[in-house]
Design a protein around this motif. Structure first.
Motif, PDB file in Angstrom:
ATOM      1  N   GLU A 102     -23.062 -56.731  18.413  1.00  0.00           N
ATOM      2  CA  GLU A 102     -23.547 -55.388  18.784  1.00  0.00           C
ATOM      3  C   GLU A 102     -23.492 -54.436  17.603  1.00  0.00           C
ATOM      4  N   ASP A 103     -23.096 -54.962  16.437  1.00  0.00           N
ATOM      5  CA  ASP A 103     -22.961 -54.122  15.247  1.00  0.00           C
ATOM      6  C   ASP A 103     -24.341 -53.683  14.773  1.00  0.00           C
ATOM      7  N   GLY A 104     -24.407 -52.504  14.284  1.00  0.00           N
ATOM      8  CA  GLY A 104     -25.701 -51.977  13.816  1.00  0.00           C
ATOM      9  C   GLY A 104     -26.245 -52.764  12.642  1.00  0.00           C
ATOM     10  N   ASP A 105     -25.347 -53.436  11.901  1.00  0.00           N
ATOM     11  CA  ASP A 105     -25.785 -54.138  10.688  1.00  0.00           C
ATOM     12  C   ASP A 105     -26.507 -55.423  11.090  1.00  0.00           C
ATOM     13  N   ALA A 106     -27.809 -55.490  10.862  1.00  0.00           N
ATOM     14  CA  ALA A 106     -28.633 -56.611  11.347  1.00  0.00           C
ATOM     15  C   ALA A 106     -28.125 -57.956  10.826  1.00  0.00           C
ATOM     16  N   ALA A 107     -27.688 -58.009   9.568  1.00  0.00           N
ATOM     17  CA  ALA A 107     -27.244 -59.288   8.985  1.00  0.00           C
ATOM     18  C   ALA A 107     -25.976 -59.777   9.682  1.00  0.00           C
ATOM     19  N   VAL A 108     -25.071 -58.848   9.970  1.00  0.00           N
ATOM     20  CA  VAL A 108     -23.827 -59.218  10.661  1.00  0.00           C
ATOM     21  C   VAL A 108     -24.151 -59.670  12.081  1.00  0.00           C
ATOM     22  N   ALA A 109     -25.013 -58.923  12.744  1.00  0.00           N
ATOM     23  CA  ALA A 109     -25.384 -59.280  14.130  1.00  0.00           C
ATOM     24  C   ALA A 109     -26.082 -60.638  14.150  1.00  0.00           C
ATOM     25  N   ALA A 110     -26.945 -60.890  13.181  1.00  0.00           N
ATOM     26  CA  ALA A 110     -27.655 -62.178  13.128  1.00  0.00           C
ATOM     27  C   ALA A 110     -26.670 -63.312  12.874  1.00  0.00           C
ATOM     28  N   CYS A 111     -25.700 -63.051  11.998  1.00  0.00           N
ATOM     29  CA  CYS A 111     -24.693 -64.083  11.725  1.00  0.00           C
ATOM     30  C   CYS A 111     -23.926 -64.405  13.000  1.00  0.00           C
ATOM     31  N   ALA A 112     -23.535 -63.361  13.729  1.00  0.00           N
ATOM     32  CA  ALA A 112     -22.757 -63.563  14.960  1.00  0.00           C
ATOM     33  C   ALA A 112     -23.567 -64.338  16.003  1.00  0.00           C
TER      34      ALA A 112
END
Ligand code: LRH
Ligand code: MN
Length: 400
Positions: A278-288
């Motif tokens: 749910e993090d705003g950071d797209a790369a972090v969200a995609a990784c998750a």
């Protein structure tokens, strides 16, 4: 996720997005160096392991893939194995090379001093990459037993360079879309040093290999007292978390049923994953969202199928509790420096009984609300015990 989102609809979808991969080796006889207790009905072949994995998926609805280990699951025709998996409603998941059971790997495999041994090791992993391509697997999951037992036994930096040389060749061979999952472990069988001992070492290696290489966190591979969820948060923020091997441990790499020793830790791990999604950071969200959830356990004394179903139920429960965290209230308390209110927000979710929620989720999918009870009532365990009998099993002291 707002309170409204936590309505049944969104929650229902999120619960359904969790897929848990089961390992073929969790269905067969396994043990410790002291004894492998043979269980009547334990799966003996790759085909029987697929049949058991198929049952676990039918009972839980969330285990559509099965991890294989080579050569433990070696068959003459890998396409036929993928076909058999499909007949059980499954797909082949991660392909696990085995670089820890050949005599020539006594001093290591990819880190071995002898080029010829390293060559053999690289060729085995390259073969597993080809198997992954053939069966349509999304990942090659690599754990190395490589390490030493005594100071001075080998040059530690030289071993790292040998390792990277082999891994670069392997990474270069990966088909598009196939990941190399690099698993670390702080000791055993190495009792002085282990070449890939912690998340830092694994992450640094993946950084050198490129975006298709990511770190695999086996929850049983950390020194006592390690904050595993903090490691997960850091790997997510680096975009380097590729997957998990879930299990539980009290002492060392005990490979017990996930969530059976420290369910709060498992919840906190999922809290980091859901927060990242749910993090705003797209790369972090995609990784998750790309994290592979796999079970890696050894059911030495407990009934294997029930252990696997119970494990999946435990993972679903930890994930569902993490979905219930009131993130707006948590952020507000954190920003206000309200230490204990922030902690209470998490504990409130953790202390929520999610069994009714998950039972409803299963009912809405035509599944038995209690998969363990359904297994026990199915008669499957008794039937395979009759059909398969009991294999002869040994000890870790073959020379004794
Ligand atoms: C090593 C490990 C690894 C496997 C094996 C079965 O301890 O976790 O993931 O290959 O167990
Ligand atoms: Mn593992």
């Amino acid at each position: 996720m707002t309170d409204a989102d936590r309505g049944a609809g969104a929650l229902d979808g999120r619960i359904g997005r969790l897929a848990v991969e089961t390992p073929t080796w969790g269905y067969g006889d396994s043990g410790t160096r002291f004894k492998v207790f043979a269980q009547a009905g334990a799966a003996r072949t790759a085909w029987e392991k697929l049949a058991d994995a198929g049952l676990v998926h039918r009972l839980t609805g969330v285990c559509p893939t099965v991890a294989i280990h080579v050569p433990w699951d070696r068959v003459g025709d890998w396409r036929a194995l993928a076909g058999a998996a499909a007949e059980h409603g499954l797909a082949i998941g991660a392909v696990n090379p085995n670089l820890f059971q050949e005599d020539e790997y006594r001093l290591g495999s990819l880190c071995h001093p002898a080029p010829a041994v390293r060559r053999r090791a690289v060729d085995h992993v390259l073969e597993c990459v080809e198997i992954a391509r053939t069966v349509g697997s999304p990942a090659v999951s690599l754990w190395l037993a490589d390490g030493t037992n005594y100071p001075g036994q080998d040059d530690l930096r030289a071993r790292r360079r040998r390792l990277l040389e082999g891994l670069r060749e392997i990474a270069a061979s990966l088909p598009p879309g196939v990941r190399l999952l690099v698993e670390y472990k702080f000791f055993e069988p190495g009792f002085y040093h282990t070449d890939i001992a912690d998340w830092g070492a694994a992450s640094a290696i993946c950084a050198e290999l490129g975006p298709q290489a990511q770190v695999l966190v086996d929850t049983g591979h950390h020194p006592q007292g390690t904050n595993v969820e903090h490691i997960v948060a850091q790997l997510l923020d680096l975009g380097r978390l590729g997957g998990f091997h879930f299990n539980a441990r009290r002492y060392a790499d005990d490979d017990l049923i996930v969530g059976s020793v420290n369910p709060y830790e498992l919840f906190l791990v999922f809290h980091e994953l859901v927060s990242a999604e749910e993090d705003g950071d797209a790369a972090v969200a995609a990784c998750a969202r790309g994290v592979a959830y796999m079970i890696d356990q050894s059911h030495n004394v407990e009934p294997k199928l029930e252990a696997m179903v119970q494990s999946v139920v435990n993972v679903q429960a930890a994930h569902a509790r993490a979905l219930l965290v009131d993130r707006a209230a948590l952020r507000a308390a954190q920003e206000a420096g309200d230490v204990l209110e922030a902690n209470r927000v998490l504990v409130r979710a953790y202390e929520t009984d999610v069994r009714p929620l998950l039972a409803d989720w299963r009912r809405r999918r035509g599944l038995d609300p209690d998969p363990v009870a359904a297994l026990r009532a199915s008669g499957y365990v008794e039937r395979v015990a009759r059909e398969r009998g009991r294999a002869t099993a040994g000890t870790g002291y073959p020379g004794a």
